[in-house]
Design an enzyme around this catalytic site. Structure first.
Site, short mmCIF file in Angstrom:
data_model
loop_
_atom_site.label_atom_id
_atom_site.label_comp_id
_atom_site.label_asym_id
_atom_site.label_seq_id
_atom_site.Cartn_x
_atom_site.Cartn_y
_atom_site.Cartn_z
CE LYS A 85 3.98 -5.66 4.67
NZ LYS A 85 4.40 -4.39 4.03
CE1 TYR A 145 -0.94 -2.36 3.95
CE2 TYR A 145 -0.90 -4.16 2.37
CZ TYR A 145 -0.34 -3.50 3.45
OH TYR A 145 0.83 -3.97 4.01
CG ASN A 152 7.90 -3.14 3.93
OD1 ASN A 152 7.16 -4.10 3.76
ND2 ASN A 152 7.46 -1.91 4.10
CG HIS A 164 0.82 -4.82 8.47
ND1 HIS A 164 0.56 -3.57 7.93
CD2 HIS A 164 -0.11 -4.99 9.46
CE1 HIS A 164 -0.47 -3.03 8.55
NE2 HIS A 164 -0.91 -3.87 9.49
CD GLU A 223 -4.17 -2.93 10.32
OE1 GLU A 223 -3.30 -3.49 11.03
OE2 GLU A 223 -3.92 -1.92 9.63
N1 UDP Z 1 4.57 0.38 -0.17
C1 UDP Z 1 5.20 0.28 -1.40
N2 UDP Z 1 5.68 1.42 -1.98
C2 UDP Z 1 5.57 2.64 -1.41
C3 UDP Z 1 4.94 2.73 -0.14
C4 UDP Z 1 4.44 1.59 0.45
O1 UDP Z 1 5.32 -0.82 -1.95
O2 UDP Z 1 6.03 3.63 -1.98
C5 UDP Z 1 4.06 -0.85 0.48
C6 UDP Z 1 4.97 -1.34 1.59
O3 UDP Z 1 4.96 -2.76 1.56
C7 UDP Z 1 4.27 -0.83 2.84
C8 UDP Z 1 2.81 -0.99 2.42
O4 UDP Z 1 2.78 -0.60 1.07
O5 UDP Z 1 4.62 -1.58 3.98
C9 UDP Z 1 1.83 -0.18 3.21
O6 UDP Z 1 2.20 1.16 3.18
P1 UDP Z 1 2.10 2.10 4.47
O7 UDP Z 1 2.32 3.52 4.02
O8 UDP Z 1 0.86 1.78 5.21
O9 UDP Z 1 3.39 1.68 5.31
P2 UDP Z 1 3.53 0.77 6.63
O10 UDP Z 1 2.36 1.08 7.53
O11 UDP Z 1 3.56 -0.66 6.20
O12 UDP Z 1 4.85 1.19 7.24
MG MG Z 2 0.31 1.17 7.15
#
Ligand code: UDP
Ligand code: MG
Length: 200
Positions: A59, A99, A162, A165, A176
């Site tokens: 990211k 997303y 974080n 992805h 994706e």
């Molecule tokens: N995210 C965020 N706040 C939250 C939860 C998610 O900013 O409370 C962001 C974070 O960058 C995350 C992305 O949204 O990686 C996608 O969320 P998902 O639940 O799909 O998590 P991932 O699959 O990335 O672990």
């Molecule tokens: Mg996810």
């Protein structure tokens, strides 16, 4: 002199035929591509699911912090095979499709802002059980809960930044990969150390 000219002409014609044949082969490869795109190359090995593919992206925070090499290194060292890689500035349109399940979440606007704030490096990795294994390698969504040794556990602190992805399921990975890559951007190639990675 005339004999020499005939010989060279013959050789040129042979080269041209050879070239046309190779063009024909690459066209039939391109026609066969859609299933290769989703499932990797045909599984000629006895190892099931060896051609599974997933989407991994560094990211914008990871790119800014020069972590691209470290992320790639982890996947290479694990033994997975890189079959696609590119750097791009994501459009809001692409991101909203990526997303789509999160559109109603309160953090969605700031997620879009962050993800479109700079370039991302997006990759497709291939190997046995790569979807599940790469989720484990990346760690929990919230870095505070991500274990040391995972990418998020080692390189990040807050859920909003974080670093990486990783697709969360086989179906998600296929969706994706199609979203981020054109068919011809993914390669099918043979690793020279295949037998050191899998038992045939
Ligand atoms: N995210 C965020 N706040 C939250 C939860 C998610 O900013 O409370 C962001 C974070 O960058 C995350 C992305 O949204 O990686 C996608 O969320 P998902 O639940 O799909 O998590 P991932 O699959 O990335 O672990
Ligand atoms: Mg996810």
């Amino acid at each position: 002199m005339i004999i020499f000219q005939r010989c060279s002409l013959k050789r040129i014609l042979q080269h041209a035929q050879c070239y046309l044949r190779s063009l024909e082969n690459s066209k039939s490869l391109a026609r066969a591509f859609p299933s290769v795109l989703l499932h990797g190359h045909r599984n000629t090995s006895s190892v099931p699911g060896i051609a599974e593919r997933t989407l991994i992206a560094v990211k914008p925070d990871g790119v800014q912090r020069r972590l691209v090499g470290k992320v790639i290194q982890r996947f290479e060292q694990k033994g997975f095979k890189l079959v696609g890689l590119k750097m791009l500035q994501v459009s809001e349109d692409l991101l909203s499709q990526h997303y789509r399940e999160l559109r109603t979440k309160p953090f969605y606007p700031s997620l879009v802002h962050y993800m479109t704030s700079g370039p991302v490096v997006v990759m497709v990795w291939e190997g046995h059980n790569v979807v599940q294994t790469s989720r484990a390698m990346v760690g929990q969504t919230n870095p505070a809960e991500a274990r040391p040794g995972t990418v998020r556990g080692d390189f990040s602190i807050h859920v909003s930044r974080n670093v990486v992805h990783a697709s969360d399921s086989l179906e998600g990975a296929q969706r994706e990969i199609q979203l981020w890559f054109q068919g011809q951007e993914l390669l099918t190639w043979t690793c020279c150390n295949h037998t050191n990675t899998y038992e045939e």
